[in-house]
Write an enzyme that holds these catalytic residues in place. Structure first.
Site, mmCIF file in Angstrom:
data_model
loop_
_atom_site.group_PDB
_atom_site.id
_atom_site.type_symbol
_atom_site.label_atom_id
_atom_site.label_comp_id
_atom_site.label_asym_id
_atom_site.label_seq_id
_atom_site.Cartn_x
_atom_site.Cartn_y
_atom_site.Cartn_z
ATOM 1 N N ASP A 192 31.262 -17.242 81.717
ATOM 2 C CA ASP A 192 32.166 -16.679 82.725
ATOM 3 C C ASP A 192 31.458 -15.647 83.610
ATOM 4 O OD1 ASP A 192 34.599 -16.425 84.016
ATOM 5 O OD2 ASP A 192 35.378 -14.941 82.603
ATOM 6 N N GLY A 193 31.893 -15.583 84.855
ATOM 7 C CA GLY A 193 31.425 -14.528 85.756
ATOM 8 C C GLY A 193 30.608 -15.017 86.950
ATOM 9 N N ARG B 203 31.076 -18.120 96.381
ATOM 10 C CA ARG B 203 31.192 -18.363 94.940
ATOM 11 C C ARG B 203 30.344 -19.560 94.497
ATOM 12 N NH1 ARG B 203 35.515 -16.160 92.106
ATOM 13 N NH2 ARG B 203 35.593 -18.005 90.795
ATOM 14 N N HIS C 157 27.978 -20.473 91.046
ATOM 15 C CA HIS C 157 28.018 -21.633 90.157
ATOM 16 C C HIS C 157 26.629 -22.277 90.055
ATOM 17 C CE1 HIS C 157 32.213 -21.080 89.709
ATOM 18 N NE2 HIS C 157 32.553 -21.462 90.930
ATOM 19 N N SER D 154 37.374 -25.748 82.597
ATOM 20 C CA SER D 154 38.565 -25.842 81.747
ATOM 21 C C SER D 154 39.616 -26.738 82.378
ATOM 22 C CB SER D 154 39.155 -24.446 81.512
ATOM 23 O OG SER D 154 39.881 -24.005 82.643
ATOM 24 N N TRP E 101 41.191 -26.872 87.233
ATOM 25 C CA TRP E 101 41.629 -27.784 88.310
ATOM 26 C C TRP E 101 42.574 -27.065 89.268
ATOM 27 C CZ3 TRP E 101 39.038 -32.136 88.899
ATOM 28 C CH2 TRP E 101 38.509 -32.792 87.790
ATOM 29 N N LEU F 27 18.618 -30.249 69.066
ATOM 30 C CA LEU F 27 19.826 -29.461 69.341
ATOM 31 C C LEU F 27 20.933 -30.410 69.770
ATOM 32 C CD1 LEU F 27 21.206 -26.623 69.918
ATOM 33 C CD2 LEU F 27 20.496 -26.973 72.296
ATOM 34 N N ARG G 37 38.862 -12.795 76.089
ATOM 35 C CA ARG G 37 39.891 -13.772 75.732
ATOM 36 C C ARG G 37 39.226 -15.129 75.562
ATOM 37 N NH1 ARG G 37 41.367 -11.919 80.931
ATOM 38 N NH2 ARG G 37 40.486 -13.215 82.584
ATOM 39 N N SER H 194 40.702 -18.109 76.650
ATOM 40 C CA SER H 194 41.010 -18.990 77.791
ATOM 41 C C SER H 194 41.047 -20.464 77.380
ATOM 42 C CB SER H 194 40.023 -18.759 78.942
ATOM 43 O OG SER H 194 40.116 -17.442 79.417
HETATM 44 C C1 IPE Z 1 37.108 -19.872 81.276
HETATM 45 O O1 IPE Z 1 36.879 -19.061 82.382
HETATM 46 C C2 IPE Z 1 36.641 -21.264 81.561
HETATM 47 C C3 IPE Z 1 35.199 -21.455 81.706
HETATM 48 C C4 IPE Z 1 34.281 -20.531 81.532
HETATM 49 C C5 IPE Z 1 34.788 -22.785 82.016
HETATM 50 P P1 IPE Z 1 38.012 -18.756 83.461
HETATM 51 O O2 IPE Z 1 37.387 -17.849 84.474
HETATM 52 O O3 IPE Z 1 38.588 -20.019 83.963
HETATM 53 O O4 IPE Z 1 39.103 -17.998 82.589
HETATM 54 P P2 IPE Z 1 40.237 -16.979 83.012
HETATM 55 O O5 IPE Z 1 41.004 -17.628 84.132
HETATM 56 O O6 IPE Z 1 39.559 -15.725 83.465
HETATM 57 O O7 IPE Z 1 41.028 -16.772 81.767
HETATM 58 C C1 IPE Z 2 32.775 -19.316 85.344
HETATM 59 O O1 IPE Z 2 32.754 -18.419 86.398
HETATM 60 C C2 IPE Z 2 32.712 -20.760 85.806
HETATM 61 C C3 IPE Z 2 33.994 -21.467 85.653
HETATM 62 C C4 IPE Z 2 35.065 -20.971 85.128
HETATM 63 C C5 IPE Z 2 34.029 -22.828 86.114
HETATM 64 P P1 IPE Z 2 34.038 -18.067 87.257
HETATM 65 O O2 IPE Z 2 34.093 -18.985 88.427
HETATM 66 O O3 IPE Z 2 35.259 -18.036 86.407
HETATM 67 O O4 IPE Z 2 33.661 -16.615 87.748
HETATM 68 P P2 IPE Z 2 34.613 -15.338 87.839
HETATM 69 O O5 IPE Z 2 35.263 -15.186 86.498
HETATM 70 O O6 IPE Z 2 35.587 -15.622 88.923
HETATM 71 O O7 IPE Z 2 33.677 -14.221 88.163
HETATM 72 MG MG MG Z 3 36.188 -16.574 85.321
#
Ligand code: IPE
Ligand code: IPE
Ligand code: MG
Length: 246
Positions: A24-25, A37, A41, A69, A73, A135, A198, A200
């Site tokens: 995440d992030g 963004r 990615h 996730s 979508w 792995l 969390r 998620s």
């Molecule tokens: C969880 O991250 C899903 C993935 C890392 C693929 P999200 O960014 O979608 O989760 P929320 O919305 O912060 O809970």
């Molecule tokens: C994780 O990064 C990638 C996916 C959930 C697909 P995010 O796109 O959720 O990045 P933030 O949480 O908005 O920073």
């Molecule tokens: Mg996120």
């Protein structure tokens, strides 16, 4: 924190058999740099490579990466297109490296929601890496723990309705057999980056007794050293599984 003194683990850390990572992030990483963004990615895909290499080097047997996730979508259509395009590109272009590194790739999640090209790329990647033994890599795509458990319940309900299974036979082991991760050891360690604390909807059933480690690093900045830090933290945890120790 664990009540066990740290020096007990002064030697080699206990290596988890199965590590799950909620990557995440990416968006925040890009926004902090004034970038779209999508660039986050792309940088995130590089971090995934480092995580795979780090897991293999550490001797982890199974690595599950949460890449997309079932709820992702719901993001704006251009971001969904960017993410699904990137996943397809990764699957097509990374396979040779995975084969060279002895990595076996499996995809868990609802692959039917992707276009036929991506479904074919998933199939090809799984088939071409099937002999890897260094792995086991699961990539969770269009994955949601609740949907996975509901699908298992549906399959079991059909078996009961058809008279192949009696209600009394429905137990944890049977449900586990109907999960996407059937036969795979439960994750010992689940890591989430970006500071969010969390799950998620990640591996809900399987993470019942996973140790959770939350790292204050945005996913594109993740390196092998962060994985080592998380494994060291895991080593210091005392796992009880509800039992009373001592
Ligand atoms: C969880 O991250 C899903 C993935 C890392 C693929 P999200 O960014 O979608 O989760 P929320 O919305 O912060 O809970
Ligand atoms: C994780 O990064 C990638 C996916 C959930 C697909 P995010 O796109 O959720 O990045 P933030 O949480 O908005 O920073
Ligand atoms: Mg996120």
């Amino acid at each position: 924190m664990s009540a066990v003194p740290e020096q007990v683990f002064a030697g080699a850390p206990v290596v988890p058999v199965h590590v799950g990572i909620i990557m995440d992030g990416n968006g925040r990483w890009a926004t902090a740099r004034g970038l779209p963004r999508a660039m986050g990615h792309r940088a995130g895909a590089e971090a995934a490579r480092r995580a795979i290499e780090g897991a293999a080097r550490a001797g982890v047997g199974w690595l599950t990466l949460f890449a997309f996730s079932s709820e992702n979508w719901r993001r704006p259509e251009p971001e969904v297109r960017e993410l699904t395009g990137l996943l397809g590109h990764y699957l097509r272009h990374e396979v040779s490296q995975l084969v060279r590194d002895g990595v076996r790739l499996r995809v868990i999640g609802d692959r039917g929601r992707f276009g036929p090209d991506t479904v074919e790329a998933i199939h090809q990647a799984e088939a071409r890496t099937a002999a890897g033994t260094r792995l086991n890599l699961n990539v969770a795509l269009s994955y949601g723990g609740r949907a996975e458990i509901a699908a298992a319940a549906r399959a079991i309900a059909q078996a009961v309705a058809a008279g192949r299974v009696s209600p009394a036979e429905v137990d944890e082991a049977l449900l586990e057999q109907h999960l996407a991760t059937s036969g795979i050891p439960d994750p010992d360690l689940v890591i989430r980056t970006s500071g969010e604390q969390r799950l998620s909807n990640f591996l809900l059933w399987q993470s019942a007794y996973a140790e959770l480690v939350f790292l204050d690093v945005l996913w594109p900045d993740f390196t092998g050293a962060h994985l080592v830090t998380a494994i060291e933290e895991f080593s210091r945890r005392e796992r009880r599984y509800g039992a009373r120790l001592g």
